[in-house]
Design a protein around this motif. Structure first.
Motif, PDB file in Angstrom:
ATOM      1  N   GLU A 121       0.781  -1.142  -0.027  1.00  0.00           N
ATOM      2  CA  GLU A 121       0.007   0.057   0.002  1.00  0.00           C
ATOM      3  C   GLU A 121       0.999   1.244   0.151  1.00  0.00           C
ATOM      4  N   LEU A 122       1.919   1.299   0.805  1.00  0.00           N
ATOM      5  CA  LEU A 122       2.930   2.687   0.704  1.00  0.00           C
ATOM      6  C   LEU A 122       3.403   2.731  -0.509  1.00  0.00           C
ATOM      7  N   ALA A 123       4.093   1.528  -1.119  1.00  0.00           N
ATOM      8  CA  ALA A 123       4.592   1.754  -2.335  1.00  0.00           C
ATOM      9  C   ALA A 123       3.686   2.098  -3.486  1.00  0.00           C
ATOM     10  N   VAL A 124       2.321   1.786  -3.432  1.00  0.00           N
ATOM     11  CA  VAL A 124       1.458   1.968  -4.575  1.00  0.00           C
ATOM     12  C   VAL A 124       1.249   3.341  -4.425  1.00  0.00           C
ATOM     13  N   ALA A 125       0.824   3.809  -3.187  1.00  0.00           N
ATOM     14  CA  ALA A 125       0.250   5.256  -2.912  1.00  0.00           C
ATOM     15  C   ALA A 125       1.206   6.248  -3.016  1.00  0.00           C
ATOM     16  N   SER A 126       2.590   6.136  -2.948  1.00  0.00           N
ATOM     17  CA  SER A 126       3.806   6.876  -2.980  1.00  0.00           C
ATOM     18  C   SER A 126       4.463   6.954  -4.165  1.00  0.00           C
ATOM     19  N   ARG A 127       5.201   8.014  -4.556  1.00  0.00           N
ATOM     20  CA  ARG A 127       6.024   8.393  -5.829  1.00  0.00           C
ATOM     21  C   ARG A 127       7.369   8.067  -5.179  1.00  0.00           C
ATOM     22  N   LEU A 128       8.108   7.212  -6.085  1.00  0.00           N
ATOM     23  CA  LEU A 128       9.533   6.814  -5.790  1.00  0.00           C
ATOM     24  C   LEU A 128      10.265   8.187  -6.147  1.00  0.00           C
ATOM     25  N   VAL A 129      11.242   8.571  -5.462  1.00  0.00           N
ATOM     26  CA  VAL A 129      12.008   9.576  -5.778  1.00  0.00           C
ATOM     27  C   VAL A 129      13.456   8.884  -5.729  1.00  0.00           C
ATOM     28  N   VAL A 130      14.202   9.078  -6.737  1.00  0.00           N
ATOM     29  CA  VAL A 130      15.540   8.206  -6.808  1.00  0.00           C
ATOM     30  C   VAL A 130      16.501   9.466  -6.788  1.00  0.00           C
ATOM     31  N   ASP A 131      17.353   9.454  -5.703  1.00  0.00           N
ATOM     32  CA  ASP A 131      18.367  10.160  -5.501  1.00  0.00           C
ATOM     33  C   ASP A 131      19.581   9.625  -5.783  1.00  0.00           C
ATOM     34  N   ARG A 132      19.824   8.307  -5.980  1.00  0.00           N
ATOM     35  CA  ARG A 132      21.175   7.618  -6.306  1.00  0.00           C
ATOM     36  C   ARG A 132      20.826   6.455  -7.465  1.00  0.00           C
ATOM     37  N   PRO A 133      20.834   7.229  -8.605  1.00  0.00           N
ATOM     38  CA  PRO A 133      20.584   6.034  -9.670  1.00  0.00           C
ATOM     39  C   PRO A 133      21.621   4.930  -9.763  1.00  0.00           C
ATOM     40  N   ALA A 134      21.338   3.885 -10.231  1.00  0.00           N
ATOM     41  CA  ALA A 134      22.112   2.605 -10.349  1.00  0.00           C
ATOM     42  C   ALA A 134      23.522   2.952 -11.059  1.00  0.00           C
ATOM     43  N   GLY A 135      24.582   2.489 -10.656  1.00  0.00           N
ATOM     44  CA  GLY A 135      25.748   2.826 -11.029  1.00  0.00           C
ATOM     45  C   GLY A 135      26.266   4.304 -10.407  1.00  0.00           C
ATOM     46  N   SER A 136      25.800   4.976  -9.498  1.00  0.00           N
ATOM     47  CA  SER A 136      26.277   6.251  -8.880  1.00  0.00           C
ATOM     48  C   SER A 136      27.024   5.864  -7.624  1.00  0.00           C
ATOM     49  N   ARG A 137      27.900   6.833  -7.098  1.00  0.00           N
ATOM     50  CA  ARG A 137      28.481   6.317  -5.873  1.00  0.00           C
ATOM     51  C   ARG A 137      27.929   7.009  -4.652  1.00  0.00           C
ATOM     52  N   HIS A 138      28.226   6.447  -3.393  1.00  0.00           N
ATOM     53  CA  HIS A 138      27.797   6.757  -2.252  1.00  0.00           C
ATOM     54  C   HIS A 138      28.291   8.211  -2.033  1.00  0.00           C
ATOM     55  N   PRO A 139      27.576   8.972  -1.466  1.00  0.00           N
ATOM     56  CA  PRO A 139      28.169  10.517  -0.987  1.00  0.00           C
ATOM     57  C   PRO A 139      29.581  10.458  -0.302  1.00  0.00           C
ATOM     58  N   ARG A 140      29.197   9.522   0.627  1.00  0.00           N
ATOM     59  CA  ARG A 140      30.552   9.433   1.922  1.00  0.00           C
ATOM     60  C   ARG A 140      31.357   8.082   1.644  1.00  0.00           C
ATOM     61  N   VAL A 141      31.267   7.334   0.729  1.00  0.00           N
ATOM     62  CA  VAL A 141      31.790   6.275   0.735  1.00  0.00           C
ATOM     63  C   VAL A 141      32.141   5.855  -0.780  1.00  0.00           C
ATOM     64  N   SER A 142      33.338   6.364  -1.260  1.00  0.00           N
ATOM     65  CA  SER A 142      33.451   6.581  -2.805  1.00  0.00           C
ATOM     66  C   SER A 142      33.573   5.171  -3.537  1.00  0.00           C
ATOM     67  N   GLU A 143      33.951   3.907  -2.585  1.00  0.00           N
ATOM     68  CA  GLU A 143      33.871   2.687  -3.255  1.00  0.00           C
ATOM     69  C   GLU A 143      32.887   2.030  -3.503  1.00  0.00           C
ATOM     70  N   ALA A 144      31.723   2.798  -2.836  1.00  0.00           N
ATOM     71  CA  ALA A 144      30.292   2.035  -2.760  1.00  0.00           C
ATOM     72  C   ALA A 144      29.557   2.585  -4.093  1.00  0.00           C
TER      73      ALA A 144
END
Length: 144
Positions: A15-38
């Motif tokens: 229900e949460l997933a259906v009723a909510s809009r997904l906001v992607v702030d880290r697309p696949a292939g992007s790096r973690h903001p604090r852990v560069s190897e992630a």
């Protein structure tokens, strides 16, 4: 026998997933903001209009199995942030789930307990389509 608490939990996540809009702030292939190897193996973001324990939206990893819906979640304990979080897995294949687990365990070092959805927990007001989890059709429409 179906575990009604588990079924209710996954129904609520649907229900949460259906009723909510997904906001992607880290697309696949992007790096973690604090852990560069992630590097994120799938899209990572949150469900807009929801609130998690940290005050932000509910965290979501979203994979390539469009229409699968909520397939599980990880419970994590991050000593650096001193928090415990739930990270919902939507539209993730088994391989993508394993890659997320490796990111959480091996790279970020926060670990994660995986709770997979069982087919027996698939319940909903209209029932799933053949082979489809409840909410999957509505979730698929919201992603398009």
């Amino acid at each position: 026998m179906v575990d009604t608490s588990r079924a209710r939990l996954f129904g609520n996540l649907d229900e949460l997933a259906v009723a909510s809009r997904l906001v992607v702030d880290r697309p696949a292939g992007s790096r973690h903001p604090r852990v560069s190897e992630a590097v994120y193996p799938v899209d990572y973001g949150c469900l807009d209009g929801t609130v998690a324990a940290d005050g932000d939206g509910v965290d979501v990893f979203c994979g390539s199995a469009v229409g699968a819906g909520v397939v599980g979640f990880f419970v994590t304990a991050d000593l650096g942030k001193r928090d415990v979080e739930v990270k919902v897995l939507i539209d993730c294949t088994a391989e993508e789930i394993d890659r997320v687990r490796r990111l959480l365990d091996d790279v970020l070092g926060i670990g994660g307990l995986l709770v997979r959805r069982n087919l027996e927990t698939a319940t909903g007001p209209h029932g799933p389509a053949a082979g489809e989890k409840p909410g999957a059709q509505m979730w698929r429409q919201r992603r398009q």
